[in-house]
Design an enzyme around this catalytic site. Structure first.
Site, PDB file in Angstrom:
ATOM      1  N   CYS A  45    -105.194 -28.180   7.261  1.00 29.08           N
ATOM      2  CA  CYS A  45    -106.315 -28.975   6.750  1.00 29.08           C
ATOM      3  C   CYS A  45    -107.641 -28.222   6.869  1.00 29.08           C
ATOM      4  CB  CYS A  45    -106.389 -30.298   7.501  1.00 29.08           C
ATOM      5  SG  CYS A  45    -107.825 -31.269   7.065  1.00 29.08           S
ATOM      6  N   CYS A  50    -107.468 -29.440   3.121  1.00 27.02           N
ATOM      7  CA  CYS A  50    -108.488 -30.458   2.822  1.00 27.02           C
ATOM      8  C   CYS A  50    -109.929 -29.957   2.860  1.00 27.02           C
ATOM      9  CB  CYS A  50    -108.404 -31.604   3.827  1.00 27.02           C
ATOM     10  SG  CYS A  50    -106.801 -31.892   4.548  1.00 27.02           S
ATOM     11  N   LYS A  53    -110.795 -26.963   0.458  1.00 21.01           N
ATOM     12  CA  LYS A  53    -110.560 -27.510  -0.897  1.00 21.01           C
ATOM     13  C   LYS A  53    -111.732 -28.375  -1.338  1.00 21.01           C
ATOM     14  CE  LYS A  53    -109.278 -31.312  -1.215  1.00 21.01           C
ATOM     15  NZ  LYS A  53    -107.934 -31.816  -0.953  1.00 21.01           N
ATOM     16  N   TYR A 179    -100.786 -33.641  -5.707  1.00 22.09           N
ATOM     17  CA  TYR A 179    -102.164 -33.551  -5.212  1.00 22.09           C
ATOM     18  C   TYR A 179    -102.761 -32.152  -5.451  1.00 22.09           C
ATOM     19  CZ  TYR A 179    -101.740 -37.716  -2.109  1.00 22.09           C
ATOM     20  OH  TYR A 179    -101.597 -38.968  -1.576  1.00 22.09           O
ATOM     21  N   GLU A 183    -105.763 -31.069  -8.139  1.00 29.66           N
ATOM     22  CA  GLU A 183    -107.040 -30.716  -7.497  1.00 29.66           C
ATOM     23  C   GLU A 183    -107.464 -29.303  -7.893  1.00 29.66           C
ATOM     24  OE1 GLU A 183    -106.985 -33.558  -3.496  1.00 29.66           O
ATOM     25  OE2 GLU A 183    -106.349 -31.473  -3.292  1.00 29.66           O
ATOM     26  N   HIS A 436    -125.388 -54.204  -6.693  1.00 31.12           N
ATOM     27  CA  HIS A 436    -125.669 -53.887  -8.090  1.00 31.12           C
ATOM     28  C   HIS A 436    -126.819 -52.898  -8.207  1.00 31.12           C
ATOM     29  CE1 HIS A 436    -125.519 -54.624 -12.368  1.00 31.12           C
ATOM     30  NE2 HIS A 436    -126.824 -54.754 -12.386  1.00 31.12           N
ATOM     31  N   GLU A 441    -118.910 -52.536  -7.239  1.00 32.66           N
ATOM     32  CA  GLU A 441    -119.025 -53.990  -7.381  1.00 32.66           C
ATOM     33  C   GLU A 441    -117.943 -54.546  -8.313  1.00 32.66           C
ATOM     34  OE1 GLU A 441    -122.489 -55.563  -9.541  1.00 32.66           O
ATOM     35  OE2 GLU A 441    -122.841 -53.562 -10.356  1.00 32.66           O
TER      36      GLU A 441
HETATM   37  P1  NDP Z   1     -96.389 -32.774  -4.082  1.00 33.28           P
HETATM   38  O1  NDP Z   1     -95.081 -33.035  -3.467  1.00 33.28           O
HETATM   39  O2  NDP Z   1     -97.441 -33.807  -4.098  1.00 33.28           O
HETATM   40  O3  NDP Z   1     -96.184 -32.277  -5.582  1.00 33.28           O
HETATM   41  C1  NDP Z   1     -95.304 -31.242  -5.899  1.00 33.28           C
HETATM   42  C2  NDP Z   1     -95.349 -31.039  -7.396  1.00 33.28           C
HETATM   43  O4  NDP Z   1     -94.558 -29.897  -7.739  1.00 33.28           O
HETATM   44  C3  NDP Z   1     -94.788 -32.205  -8.181  1.00 33.28           C
HETATM   45  O5  NDP Z   1     -95.535 -32.341  -9.350  1.00 33.28           O
HETATM   46  C4  NDP Z   1     -93.353 -31.746  -8.462  1.00 33.28           C
HETATM   47  O6  NDP Z   1     -92.832 -32.306  -9.634  1.00 33.28           O
HETATM   48  C5  NDP Z   1     -93.567 -30.275  -8.683  1.00 33.28           C
HETATM   49  N1  NDP Z   1     -92.394 -29.448  -8.446  1.00 33.28           N
HETATM   50  C6  NDP Z   1     -91.653 -29.363  -7.316  1.00 33.28           C
HETATM   51  N2  NDP Z   1     -90.669 -28.449  -7.468  1.00 33.28           N
HETATM   52  C7  NDP Z   1     -90.788 -27.951  -8.716  1.00 33.28           C
HETATM   53  C8  NDP Z   1     -90.072 -26.995  -9.459  1.00 33.28           C
HETATM   54  N3  NDP Z   1     -89.019 -26.348  -8.952  1.00 33.28           N
HETATM   55  N4  NDP Z   1     -90.462 -26.738 -10.729  1.00 33.28           N
HETATM   56  C9  NDP Z   1     -91.522 -27.387 -11.254  1.00 33.28           C
HETATM   57  N5  NDP Z   1     -92.259 -28.300 -10.596  1.00 33.28           N
HETATM   58  C10 NDP Z   1     -91.887 -28.581  -9.342  1.00 33.28           C
HETATM   59  O7  NDP Z   1     -96.865 -31.445  -3.339  1.00 33.28           O
HETATM   60  P2  NDP Z   1     -98.244 -30.713  -3.241  1.00 33.28           P
HETATM   61  O8  NDP Z   1     -97.836 -29.284  -3.079  1.00 33.28           O
HETATM   62  O9  NDP Z   1     -99.194 -31.054  -4.314  1.00 33.28           O
HETATM   63  O10 NDP Z   1     -98.848 -31.301  -1.897  1.00 33.28           O
HETATM   64  C11 NDP Z   1     -98.054 -31.442  -0.728  1.00 33.28           C
HETATM   65  C12 NDP Z   1     -98.502 -32.627   0.070  1.00 33.28           C
HETATM   66  O11 NDP Z   1     -99.715 -32.317   0.738  1.00 33.28           O
HETATM   67  C13 NDP Z   1     -98.808 -33.877  -0.750  1.00 33.28           C
HETATM   68  O12 NDP Z   1     -97.699 -34.657  -1.015  1.00 33.28           O
HETATM   69  C14 NDP Z   1     -99.821 -34.591   0.099  1.00 33.28           C
HETATM   70  O13 NDP Z   1     -99.130 -35.421   0.988  1.00 33.28           O
HETATM   71  C15 NDP Z   1    -100.527 -33.459   0.832  1.00 33.28           C
HETATM   72  N6  NDP Z   1    -101.844 -33.199   0.213  1.00 33.28           N
HETATM   73  C16 NDP Z   1    -102.793 -34.188   0.264  1.00 33.28           C
HETATM   74  C17 NDP Z   1    -104.033 -33.980  -0.308  1.00 33.28           C
HETATM   75  C18 NDP Z   1    -105.052 -35.065  -0.257  1.00 33.28           C
HETATM   76  O14 NDP Z   1    -104.902 -35.985   0.540  1.00 33.28           O
HETATM   77  N7  NDP Z   1    -106.071 -35.024  -1.103  1.00 33.28           N
HETATM   78  C19 NDP Z   1    -104.364 -32.723  -0.961  1.00 33.28           C
HETATM   79  C20 NDP Z   1    -103.289 -31.788  -0.982  1.00 33.28           C
HETATM   80  C21 NDP Z   1    -102.087 -32.031  -0.414  1.00 33.28           C
HETATM   81  P3  NDP Z   1     -92.117 -33.758  -9.620  1.00 33.28           P
HETATM   82  O15 NDP Z   1     -93.210 -34.770  -9.547  1.00 33.28           O
HETATM   83  O16 NDP Z   1     -91.378 -33.770 -10.877  1.00 33.28           O
HETATM   84  O17 NDP Z   1     -91.239 -33.771  -8.406  1.00 33.28           O
END
Ligand code: NDP
Length: 460
Positions: A45, A50, A53, A179, A183, A436, A441
């Site tokens: 983080c 976080c 980012k 996420y 982002e 407002h 709101e």
């Molecule tokens: P996520 O699990 O959120 O997303 C992974 C993405 O990669 C999905 O779109 C998934 O597709 C895709 N994917 C996975 N494997 C493949 C593949 N082999 N080929 C193509 N696409 C693929 O992971 P992130 O890496 O974005 O983030 C990890 C975690 O970190 C999050 O779940 C969150 O909990 C945390 N995080 C939180 C943030 C915040 O609070 N703002 C910011 C960043 C991270 P599909 O949907 O089809 O499975």
């Protein structure tokens, strides 16, 4: 309780947000605490997640505001963005924060080890070559970003490297739509890159409310991000000084950077968990009960390594609860329900509680949706929409979910999360007077139901 045969009452493996909180609070309760971190204090983080980012997101926002200013009478000429200066400023702030994390531990009385810790047996660890024993152990090692297994995957980067790019790429392909993907698509687009977002679902942000997902697809489009839904990457090759990314729909992209945001894996593979008798699931995540206890009753796991709710504040809450339970004579757990989260796109998304789809599966729900152009953009001329939504249990009138895509969504949702945690009803929202003029709101002035969703459950 004394634990004379052991070097420590508690040893925490991992100095990320959750581990540091657990170690610090336990030490404050008088426990003899050791904590090991092999990479950086503050973990993902603070160092490659976080915090940096959000600084990059904020950097991107200035560009939009400079453009918006003309609508308000300002003549602002926007110069080029200097990526090197941004990264240097970000690094300085991150170094400051990691120093604070380490000092917090030391001033709480915990012994810090800048080394890798690996289990030798259920009570013994190898910490940088030293044998250390502990009565209780907390595993807080987090996760690591992963790449898909495709030819040339090593030519792409994962999020850790994105924070240290020597130059700002002009053309970026981001793979995934969770996420991190949306982002960073937003960050690169706001800083002037041409961005292609490649994802395998019909809409981004799988798991989020459908209205949020649709609004996100629209917002990315408004920001100039080219989307390739229903697509997976096949291969990456070096070509003409850039990267050539072949996609499953037969098309291809020539870019400077391929960024895999394709999920994160728990970092358990080389921890020696089998020697400690700690069970993991098929994805390598440590299995825990409500008290964060693993299959060994003196070993606990918190945060991303358990792969449940992978959010920093959740890991911190777990670490604090474990420390209070073990050493503070205050046994308690942390609820998985109504944990609010935000996606820091521009504009951001924030949600708390259930999606319409999940709530509708449990019985009929009243849905309230508002979509509007935020006041600022009536003058700025920028195409930007805000979407706000409430999901309300038809029978009890309890608000089950609140969702928003729009400026300040994260700031607004934190307050709404309190209301949902307290079990607020739609009537409670309705009797709250709005501030407002704000976007917020709208959450207390939604009077006309948009639709009913879900089926009535059979009377019992
Ligand atoms: P996520 O699990 O959120 O997303 C992974 C993405 O990669 C999905 O779109 C998934 O597709 C895709 N994917 C996975 N494997 C493949 C593949 N082999 N080929 C193509 N696409 C693929 O992971 P992130 O890496 O974005 O983030 C990890 C975690 O970190 C999050 O779940 C969150 O909990 C945390 N995080 C939180 C943030 C915040 O609070 N703002 C910011 C960043 C991270 P599909 O949907 O089809 O499975």
């Amino acid at each position: 309780m004394p634990s004379a045969p052991y070097d420590f009452d508690l040893f925490v493996i991992g100095g990320g947000s959750g581990g540091v909180r657990c170690a610090r609070i336990a030490a404050g309760h008088g426990a003899r605490v050791g904590v090991a971190e092999e990479r950086f204090w503050g973990g993902t983080c603070v160092n490659v997640g976080c915090v940096p980012k959000k600084l990059l997101v904020q950097a991107g926002e200035y560009g939009g505001w400079a453009d918006d200013a003309a609508g308000f009478g300002w003549e602002i000429r926007k110069g080029p963005h200097n990526w090197e200066n941004l990264i240097a400023a970000k690094d300085k702030e991150i170094n400051r924060l990691t120093g604070i994390y380490r000092r917090l531990l030391e001033s709480a009385g915990a012994m810090v080890f800048e080394a890798r810790a690996v289990f030798i047996d259920p009570h013994t660890l190898d910490v940088g070559g030293k044998r250390i024993t502990a009565e209780r152990i907390v595993i807080a090692v987090g996760g690591n970003p992963v790449r898909p297994a495709i030819p040339g995957a090593e030519l792409g980067i994962v999020s850790d490297a994105a924070f240290y790019l020597p130059v700002m790429p002009k053309r970026v392909a981001v793979v995934g739509s969770g996420y991190i993907a949306v982002e960073f698509a937003g960050i690169f687009a706001a800083l002037g890159a041409q961005v292609d977002l490649v994802y395998r679902q019909p809409l981004p942000l799988r798991g989020f409310d459908q209205d949020v997902r649709e609004a996100m697809a629209e917002a990315l489009k408004d920001q100039g991000v080219s989307q390739h839904p229903g697509c997976t990457p096949l291969t990456i090759q070096e070509r003409d000084g850039g990267k050539h990314l072949a996609l499953s729909d037969g098309s291809s992209l020539d870019v400077d950077l391929v960024f895999f945001a394709t999920g994160r894996n728990p970092l358990t593979a080389a921890l020696g968990l089998e020697k400690a008798g700690v069970a993991v699931n098929k994805d390598g995540a440590v299995i825990v009960d409500n008290a964060r206890r693993t299959s060994q009753k003196h070993i606990f796991a918190i945060g991303d390594v358990t792969d449940r709710i992978n959010l920093t504040p959740f890991a911190i809450a777990e670490g604090h609860a474990v420390a209070d339970t073990l050493f503070g004579e205050n046994p308690r757990s942390v609820s998985l329900a109504n944990v609010a989260s935000a996606v820091f796109t521009t504009p951001p998304v924030a949600s708390v509680g259930m999606t319409e789809e999940d709530a509708a599966a449990t019985g009929p729900v009243d849905i309230y949706v508002a979509k509007f152009t935020p006041m600022r953009h009536t003058l700025s001329g920028r195409t930007r929409k805000t979407m706000m939504k409430l999901v309300v249990d038809q029978k009890t009138q309890k608000v089950l979910g609140a969702h928003m895509l729009g400026e300040d969504a994260a700031e607004i949702m934190q307050g709404l999360a309190i209301a949902l945690v307290m079990g607020a009803t739609k009537a409670d929202f309705d009797r709250t007077i709005g501030i407002h003029p704000t976007a917020a709101e709208e959450f207390v002035t939604m009077r006309t139901r948009t639709r009913v969703s879900g089926v009535a459950q059979a009377a019992e």
